[in-house]
Scaffold this motif. Structure first.
Motif, PDB file in Angstrom:
ATOM      1  N   MET A   1     -15.001   5.096  12.534  1.00 39.63           N
ATOM      2  CA  MET A   1     -14.496   4.418  11.350  1.00 39.63           C
ATOM      3  C   MET A   1     -13.041   3.987  11.582  1.00 39.63           C
ATOM      4  SD  MET A   1     -14.282   5.849   7.439  1.00 39.63           S
ATOM      5  CE  MET A   1     -16.056   6.128   7.437  1.00 39.63           C
ATOM      6  N   ASN A   2     -12.738   2.737  11.226  1.00 39.46           N
ATOM      7  CA  ASN A   2     -11.390   2.227  11.387  1.00 39.46           C
ATOM      8  C   ASN A   2     -10.469   2.703  10.266  1.00 39.46           C
ATOM      9  OD1 ASN A   2     -12.246   0.924  13.641  1.00 39.46           O
ATOM     10  ND2 ASN A   2     -12.263  -1.112  12.736  1.00 39.46           N
ATOM     11  N   TYR A   3      -9.173   2.698  10.562  1.00 38.08           N
ATOM     12  CA  TYR A   3      -8.180   3.127   9.594  1.00 38.08           C
ATOM     13  C   TYR A   3      -7.248   1.975   9.245  1.00 38.08           C
ATOM     14  CZ  TYR A   3      -9.121   8.135   9.405  1.00 38.08           C
ATOM     15  OH  TYR A   3      -9.685   9.350   9.171  1.00 38.08           O
ATOM     16  N   ILE A   4      -6.675   2.031   8.063  1.00 39.52           N
ATOM     17  CA  ILE A   4      -5.621   1.133   7.626  1.00 39.52           C
ATOM     18  C   ILE A   4      -4.294   1.857   7.799  1.00 39.52           C
ATOM     19  CG2 ILE A   4      -4.563  -0.003   5.633  1.00 39.52           C
ATOM     20  CD1 ILE A   4      -6.967  -1.497   6.659  1.00 39.52           C
ATOM     21  N   GLU A   5      -3.321   1.161   8.421  1.00 36.26           N
ATOM     22  CA  GLU A   5      -1.973   1.691   8.526  1.00 36.26           C
ATOM     23  C   GLU A   5      -1.081   0.965   7.532  1.00 36.26           C
ATOM     24  OE1 GLU A   5       0.887   2.767  12.174  1.00 36.26           O
ATOM     25  OE2 GLU A   5       0.727   0.603  11.822  1.00 36.26           O
ATOM     26  N   LEU A   6      -0.448   1.728   6.652  1.00 38.11           N
ATOM     27  CA  LEU A   6       0.502   1.189   5.687  1.00 38.11           C
ATOM     28  C   LEU A   6       1.905   1.564   6.137  1.00 38.11           C
ATOM     29  CD1 LEU A   6       1.340  -0.019   2.917  1.00 38.11           C
ATOM     30  CD2 LEU A   6       0.965   2.274   1.951  1.00 38.11           C
ATOM     31  N   GLN A   7       2.728   0.578   6.423  1.00 37.56           N
ATOM     32  CA  GLN A   7       4.110   0.811   6.839  1.00 37.56           C
ATOM     33  C   GLN A   7       5.029   0.508   5.659  1.00 37.56           C
ATOM     34  OE1 GLN A   7       4.687  -1.723  10.262  1.00 37.56           O
ATOM     35  NE2 GLN A   7       3.694  -0.282  11.637  1.00 37.56           N
ATOM     36  N   LEU A   8       5.709   1.538   5.180  1.00 40.04           N
ATOM     37  CA  LEU A   8       6.604   1.401   4.036  1.00 40.04           C
ATOM     38  C   LEU A   8       8.053   1.484   4.492  1.00 40.04           C
ATOM     39  CD1 LEU A   8       4.785   3.739   1.510  1.00 40.04           C
ATOM     40  CD2 LEU A   8       5.117   1.291   1.196  1.00 40.04           C
TER      41      LEU A   8
ATOM     42  N   GLY B   1      -5.808   8.648  -1.837  1.00 41.44           N
ATOM     43  CA  GLY B   1      -6.761   8.876  -0.756  1.00 41.44           C
ATOM     44  C   GLY B   1      -6.214   8.746   0.642  1.00 41.44           C
ATOM     45  N   TYR B   2      -4.908   8.496   0.767  1.00 42.44           N
ATOM     46  CA  TYR B   2      -4.317   8.425   2.104  1.00 42.44           C
ATOM     47  C   TYR B   2      -4.338   9.814   2.729  1.00 42.44           C
ATOM     48  CZ  TYR B   2      -2.844   3.650   1.229  1.00 42.44           C
ATOM     49  OH  TYR B   2      -2.838   2.287   0.993  1.00 42.44           O
ATOM     50  N   GLU B   3      -4.717   9.874   4.003  1.00 39.36           N
ATOM     51  CA  GLU B   3      -5.015  11.148   4.638  1.00 39.36           C
ATOM     52  C   GLU B   3      -3.871  11.717   5.469  1.00 39.36           C
ATOM     53  OE1 GLU B   3      -8.489  10.602   6.979  1.00 39.36           O
ATOM     54  OE2 GLU B   3      -9.789  10.140   5.282  1.00 39.36           O
ATOM     55  N   SER B   4      -3.036  10.875   6.030  1.00 37.91           N
ATOM     56  CA  SER B   4      -1.980  11.378   6.904  1.00 37.91           C
ATOM     57  C   SER B   4      -0.742  10.508   6.782  1.00 37.91           C
ATOM     58  CB  SER B   4      -2.442  11.439   8.361  1.00 37.91           C
ATOM     59  OG  SER B   4      -2.871  10.176   8.816  1.00 37.91           O
ATOM     60  N   PHE B   5       0.402  11.095   7.147  1.00 34.47           N
ATOM     61  CA  PHE B   5       1.679  10.448   6.929  1.00 34.47           C
ATOM     62  C   PHE B   5       2.619  10.744   8.090  1.00 34.47           C
ATOM     63  CE2 PHE B   5      -0.324  11.688   3.008  1.00 34.47           C
ATOM     64  CZ  PHE B   5      -0.312  10.525   2.247  1.00 34.47           C
TER      65      PHE B   5
ATOM     66  N   GLU C   1      12.625   3.978   9.194  1.00 26.57           N
ATOM     67  CA  GLU C   1      12.706   3.012   8.095  1.00 26.57           C
ATOM     68  C   GLU C   1      12.051   3.504   6.815  1.00 26.57           C
ATOM     69  OE1 GLU C   1      10.927  -0.475   9.780  1.00 26.57           O
ATOM     70  OE2 GLU C   1      12.848  -1.209  10.535  1.00 26.57           O
ATOM     71  N   GLY C   2      11.269   4.584   6.910  1.00 24.98           N
ATOM     72  CA  GLY C   2      10.599   5.069   5.708  1.00 24.98           C
ATOM     73  C   GLY C   2       9.387   5.924   6.002  1.00 24.98           C
ATOM     74  N   LEU C   3       8.188   5.330   5.857  1.00 27.92           N
ATOM     75  CA  LEU C   3       6.970   6.127   5.910  1.00 27.92           C
ATOM     76  C   LEU C   3       5.792   5.281   6.368  1.00 27.92           C
ATOM     77  CD1 LEU C   3       5.593   8.883   4.939  1.00 27.92           C
ATOM     78  CD2 LEU C   3       5.180   7.678   2.790  1.00 27.92           C
ATOM     79  N   ASN C   4       4.983   5.831   7.255  1.00 31.58           N
ATOM     80  CA  ASN C   4       3.689   5.238   7.595  1.00 31.58           C
ATOM     81  C   ASN C   4       2.588   6.118   7.002  1.00 31.58           C
ATOM     82  OD1 ASN C   4       5.075   3.346   9.062  1.00 31.58           O
ATOM     83  ND2 ASN C   4       4.383   4.040  11.061  1.00 31.58           N
ATOM     84  N   ALA C   5       1.599   5.499   6.387  1.00 35.43           N
ATOM     85  CA  ALA C   5       0.494   6.233   5.770  1.00 35.43           C
ATOM     86  C   ALA C   5      -0.830   5.657   6.256  1.00 35.43           C
ATOM     87  CB  ALA C   5       0.586   6.142   4.252  1.00 35.43           C
ATOM     88  N   TYR C   6      -1.848   6.519   6.337  1.00 36.54           N
ATOM     89  CA  TYR C   6      -3.115   6.113   6.927  1.00 36.54           C
ATOM     90  C   TYR C   6      -4.283   6.472   6.009  1.00 36.54           C
ATOM     91  CZ  TYR C   6      -0.077   5.714  10.946  1.00 36.54           C
ATOM     92  OH  TYR C   6       0.955   5.364  11.787  1.00 36.54           O
ATOM     93  N   ILE C   7      -5.221   5.520   5.902  1.00 40.83           N
ATOM     94  CA  ILE C   7      -6.379   5.698   5.047  1.00 40.83           C
ATOM     95  C   ILE C   7      -7.559   4.980   5.697  1.00 40.83           C
ATOM     96  CG2 ILE C   7      -5.866   3.640   3.667  1.00 40.83           C
ATOM     97  CD1 ILE C   7      -6.896   5.142   1.202  1.00 40.83           C
ATOM     98  N   THR C   8      -8.768   5.469   5.487  1.00 40.09           N
ATOM     99  CA  THR C   8      -9.940   4.796   6.039  1.00 40.09           C
ATOM    100  C   THR C   8     -10.123   3.454   5.334  1.00 40.09           C
ATOM    101  OG1 THR C   8     -11.392   5.938   4.467  1.00 40.09           O
ATOM    102  CG2 THR C   8     -11.101   6.951   6.636  1.00 40.09           C
ATOM    103  N   GLU C   9     -10.637   2.481   6.069  1.00 37.80           N
ATOM    104  CA  GLU C   9     -10.779   1.134   5.518  1.00 37.80           C
ATOM    105  C   GLU C   9     -11.587   1.100   4.223  1.00 37.80           C
ATOM    106  OE1 GLU C   9     -12.215  -1.531   8.516  1.00 37.80           O
ATOM    107  OE2 GLU C   9     -10.188  -2.050   9.181  1.00 37.80           O
TER     108      GLU C   9
END
Length: 289
Positions: A1-8, A26-30, A35-43
């Protein structure tokens, strides 16, 4: 399963807050970044409308910019093991993962498998907290670890002889990880629960309180920490920049504490306080090392 990376990209004062909010989405890891925070969630769980509502919620409080990208499926454990290197603190503490061999040259061998939580010792604030701990006597003491993450500070306290260590974090995955790491290090005196400082029994007392969080939380909660501190107790804090040290110090002194020692590394700061004026190195102005 692919993940979405959110860069804040946002102020470090809001990193913990956004981590908690994104966890609810529902974001699983950080991962904290410069610059701030990266967060990861399944697509399948990614919801762009929910993200936009969250950003809008804090738009009037702090500037937030973000980017979203899709990550192909990878062997994340293999990549983590490739990049994770042991760290050494003051020639006394070695923090390593379970796949690294131990090193008998160090007095304290701390095994941390961080998974999704922070606190491997690689960040300046965690390393300074560990070094500050080495200056105190934990033998037979009661310790409170505020926002424990991986449990690294609580585990070192136990290894230094603490009789009882209560640790807590707002994130369920962090609590699970801290418990696993306490077991890895054979530290049965470490108890971890999910919650906040408001969930700590107000009648309980601690000899040493550890709080590696952020400026806003510290300014709000330091008076509460003082009410939980035994006479002649110590408070170690970090998680904020050097330019915020004066505000933290003022709040601590107003709450009845005395400044003992300050440390700074790469613009991050850690401060040590006591609630007695008898500490031999205490001073009205902070001593930076």
């Amino acid at each position: 399963m692919n993940y979405i990376e959110l860069q804040l990209r946002l102020s470090p004062d809001y990193t913990d807050i956004l981590t908690a909010e994104l966890g609810e989405l529902g974001y699983e890891s950080f991962i904290e970044t410069d610059e701030g925070l990266n967060a990861y969630i399944t697509e399948p769980d990614f919801n762009v409308e929910a993200l936009m509502e969250l950003v809008a919620k804090y738009a009037n409080q702090t500037a937030i910019a973000y980017e979203v990208s899709s990550l192909e499926k990878r062997n994340w454990n293999a990549e983590w093991e490739r990049d994770y290197e042991p760290i050494e603190v003051a020639n006394q503490v070695r923090v390593r993962a379970s796949f690294h061999p131990s090193d008998a040259r160090f007095r304290y061998d701390v095994v941390i498998n961080p998974k999704m939580s922070f606190g491997t010792g690689h960040h300046e604030t965690t390393a300074m907290m560990l070094e500050q701990q080495l200056n105190l006597d934990f033998m037979g003491k009661a310790v409170l670890d505020v926002g424990s993450g991986t449990g690294i500070l609580a585990i070192l306290a136990a290894k230094m002889g603490a009789e009882r260590v209560l640790a807590f974090d707002i994130e369920e995955w962090a609590v699970e990880n801290a418990r696993e790491n306490a077991d890895l290090n054979e530290c049965p005196q470490v108890e971890v629960f999910q919650g906040t400082i408001a969930d700590v029994d107000p009648a309980s007392r601690y000899d040493i309180i550890l709080a590696n969080i952020n400026r806003n939380v510290l300014l709000a909660e330091i008076p509460t920490y003082v009410t939980l501190l035994n006479a002649n107790g110590y408070l170690i804090v970090s998680g904020f920049y050097e330019h915020d040290a004066s505000d933290i110090q003022q709040k601590a002194v107003e709450s009845g504490l005395t400044s003992v020692r300050g440390m700074a590394n790469n613009e991050w700061t850690s401060l040590l306080f006591t609630n007695t004026n008898e500490y031999p190195f205490a001073a009205m102005s902070l001593l930076f090392m």
